[in-house]
Design a protein around this motif. Structure first.
Motif, mmCIF file in Angstrom:
data_model
loop_
_atom_site.group_PDB
_atom_site.id
_atom_site.type_symbol
_atom_site.label_atom_id
_atom_site.label_comp_id
_atom_site.label_asym_id
_atom_site.label_seq_id
_atom_site.Cartn_x
_atom_site.Cartn_y
_atom_site.Cartn_z
ATOM 1 N N ASN A 180 32.270 45.918 30.748
ATOM 2 C CA ASN A 180 32.152 47.241 31.379
ATOM 3 C C ASN A 180 33.316 47.560 32.307
ATOM 4 O OD1 ASN A 180 29.390 47.845 30.351
ATOM 5 N ND2 ASN A 180 28.818 46.141 31.694
ATOM 6 N N THR A 181 34.405 46.774 32.215
ATOM 7 C CA THR A 181 35.559 47.020 33.081
ATOM 8 C C THR A 181 36.843 47.062 32.267
ATOM 9 O OG1 THR A 181 36.313 44.759 33.564
ATOM 10 C CG2 THR A 181 34.367 45.528 34.763
ATOM 11 N N LYS A 182 37.889 47.541 32.917
ATOM 12 C CA LYS A 182 39.232 47.502 32.350
ATOM 13 C C LYS A 182 40.115 46.653 33.253
ATOM 14 C CE LYS A 182 38.964 52.106 30.226
ATOM 15 N NZ LYS A 182 39.570 53.468 30.176
ATOM 16 N N ALA A 183 41.095 45.995 32.656
ATOM 17 C CA ALA A 183 42.021 45.185 33.433
ATOM 18 C C ALA A 183 42.904 46.085 34.288
ATOM 19 C CB ALA A 183 42.874 44.331 32.504
ATOM 20 N N LEU A 184 43.156 45.648 35.515
ATOM 21 C CA LEU A 184 44.008 46.407 36.433
ATOM 22 C C LEU A 184 44.976 45.440 37.102
ATOM 23 C CD1 LEU A 184 44.660 49.066 37.897
ATOM 24 C CD2 LEU A 184 42.900 48.493 39.566
ATOM 25 N N PHE A 185 46.250 45.781 37.081
ATOM 26 C CA PHE A 185 47.264 44.926 37.699
ATOM 27 C C PHE A 185 48.235 45.791 38.472
ATOM 28 C CE2 PHE A 185 51.404 42.836 37.732
ATOM 29 C CZ PHE A 185 51.062 41.612 38.309
ATOM 30 N N PHE A 186 48.589 45.336 39.681
ATOM 31 C CA PHE A 186 49.561 46.060 40.498
ATOM 32 C C PHE A 186 50.257 45.054 41.409
ATOM 33 C CE2 PHE A 186 45.175 46.657 41.896
ATOM 34 C CZ PHE A 186 45.168 45.966 43.105
ATOM 35 N N PRO A 187 51.444 45.375 41.893
ATOM 36 C CA PRO A 187 52.196 44.441 42.745
ATOM 37 C C PRO A 187 51.440 44.121 44.034
ATOM 38 C CG PRO A 187 53.620 46.194 41.928
ATOM 39 C CD PRO A 187 52.218 46.593 41.588
ATOM 40 N N LEU A 188 51.539 42.879 44.485
ATOM 41 C CA LEU A 188 50.819 42.448 45.680
ATOM 42 C C LEU A 188 51.279 43.180 46.935
ATOM 43 C CD1 LEU A 188 50.512 38.576 45.219
ATOM 44 C CD2 LEU A 188 48.744 40.311 44.890
ATOM 45 N N ASP A 189 52.539 43.619 46.969
ATOM 46 C CA ASP A 189 53.030 44.237 48.203
ATOM 47 C C ASP A 189 52.416 45.605 48.462
ATOM 48 O OD1 ASP A 189 54.677 45.190 45.973
ATOM 49 O OD2 ASP A 189 55.906 46.170 47.503
ATOM 50 N N ILE A 190 51.756 46.188 47.456
ATOM 51 C CA ILE A 190 51.050 47.452 47.688
ATOM 52 C C ILE A 190 49.547 47.314 47.432
ATOM 53 C CG2 ILE A 190 53.042 48.930 47.213
ATOM 54 C CD1 ILE A 190 51.819 49.473 44.415
ATOM 55 N N SER A 231 43.279 41.583 37.236
ATOM 56 C CA SER A 231 43.701 40.690 36.158
ATOM 57 C C SER A 231 45.220 40.593 36.112
ATOM 58 C CB SER A 231 43.190 41.208 34.814
ATOM 59 O OG SER A 231 43.754 40.502 33.743
ATOM 60 N N SER A 232 45.711 39.347 36.010
ATOM 61 C CA SER A 232 47.156 39.140 35.928
ATOM 62 C C SER A 232 47.609 38.778 34.520
ATOM 63 C CB SER A 232 47.574 38.030 36.898
ATOM 64 O OG SER A 232 46.940 36.815 36.558
ATOM 65 N N GLY A 233 46.683 38.789 33.555
ATOM 66 C CA GLY A 233 47.082 38.467 32.189
ATOM 67 C C GLY A 233 45.942 37.928 31.358
ATOM 68 N N GLU A 234 46.280 37.299 30.240
ATOM 69 C CA GLU A 234 45.282 36.848 29.277
ATOM 70 C C GLU A 234 44.337 35.794 29.850
ATOM 71 O OE1 GLU A 234 47.233 35.530 25.774
ATOM 72 O OE2 GLU A 234 48.016 37.513 25.239
ATOM 73 N N GLU A 235 44.799 35.009 30.814
ATOM 74 C CA GLU A 235 43.951 33.970 31.387
ATOM 75 C C GLU A 235 42.899 34.534 32.340
ATOM 76 O OE1 GLU A 235 46.326 30.947 33.154
ATOM 77 O OE2 GLU A 235 47.264 30.348 31.250
ATOM 78 N N GLU A 236 43.022 35.815 32.674
ATOM 79 C CA GLU A 236 42.051 36.483 33.534
ATOM 80 C C GLU A 236 41.573 37.757 32.831
ATOM 81 O OE1 GLU A 236 44.050 37.123 37.239
ATOM 82 O OE2 GLU A 236 43.876 35.038 37.851
ATOM 83 N N PRO A 237 40.782 37.602 31.770
ATOM 84 C CA PRO A 237 40.352 38.768 30.990
ATOM 85 C C PRO A 237 39.434 39.673 31.798
ATOM 86 C CG PRO A 237 39.134 36.814 30.341
ATOM 87 C CD PRO A 237 40.211 36.342 31.274
#
Length: 202
Positions: A106-116, A96-102
């Motif tokens: 049964n899951t939690k949002a996860l975001f990390f930089p694309l380079d890793i 998820s990159s933010g509110e538009e991708e909830p």
């Protein structure tokens, strides 16, 4: 390519996404082929992401249900899939990159930089994603990767699978690629679950 009539030959005679770009965008000829990048040692940054989200590598599956270009799968599919995986003991996250991708149920949002992203996903038990650009980014991740394609969707002169298959494009050779049918998506869930045993089964 979007302003050039050449775009209308996409998928013609089995030509896939990689071939389209090498031949008609970059003009490198047919001899050019993908080369898997050599990932930089980013263990500290990857470790920070895993610790921040309390990821349990042996039990974690990342779901990626969002795409910009290709059609979505019904949300009912993702709800049933996440519920089934959660009951099997998996720890689930939504890319998820933010509110538009909830996050999915049964899951939690996860975001990390694309380079890793490939290094992070490689630390997980699996990745399940609707075909999108993010799938290209994590294609070399060393984990179980299931990529979903709409069976009835066409991209110009070929099916979405034929044109965008990660394996056919040479980005990897270990992706489990499934063409789904929105009318019988329970069968797709069964195929996915067959690839993920209960976490206490070892």
């Amino acid at each position: 390519v979007y302003t050039n009539p050449t775009e209308w030959i996409r998928g013609l005679h089995g030509m896939n996404f990689t071939q389209m770009f090498t031949r008609f965008v970059f003009d490198t000829g047919e001899s050019a082929c993908p080369e898997i990048p050599k990932f930089l040692p980013e263990s500290n940054r990857v470790k920070k992401v895993l610790e921040q989200y309390h990821v349990i590598p042996s039990k974690c599956i990342l779901l990626s249900p969002y795409a910009n270009t290709l059609s979505d799968i019904t949300m009912e599919f993702w709800k049933k899939l996440s519920d089934s995986l959660a009951k099997r003991g998996y720890q689930l996250f939504t890319n998820s990159s933010g509110e538009e991708e909830p996050p999915l149920p049964n899951t939690k949002a996860l975001f990390f930089p694309l380079d890793i992203a490939p290094q992070v996903v490689s630390k997980m038990a699996g990745f399940i994603g609707l075909r999108s650009g993010f799938c290209d980014v994590v294609s070399a991740a060393k984990t179980r990767k299931i990529i979903l394609y709409d069976k009835d969707a066409w991209f110009y002169n070929s099916t979405v699978y034929e044109y965008f298959s990660l394996n056919k494009m040479g980005l990897c050779d270990d992706a489990i690629e499934i063409e789904y049918d929105n009318e019988s998506w329970m069968e797709t869930i069964d195929v996915i679950l067959n690839n993920f045993r209960r976490t206490n089964d070892g």
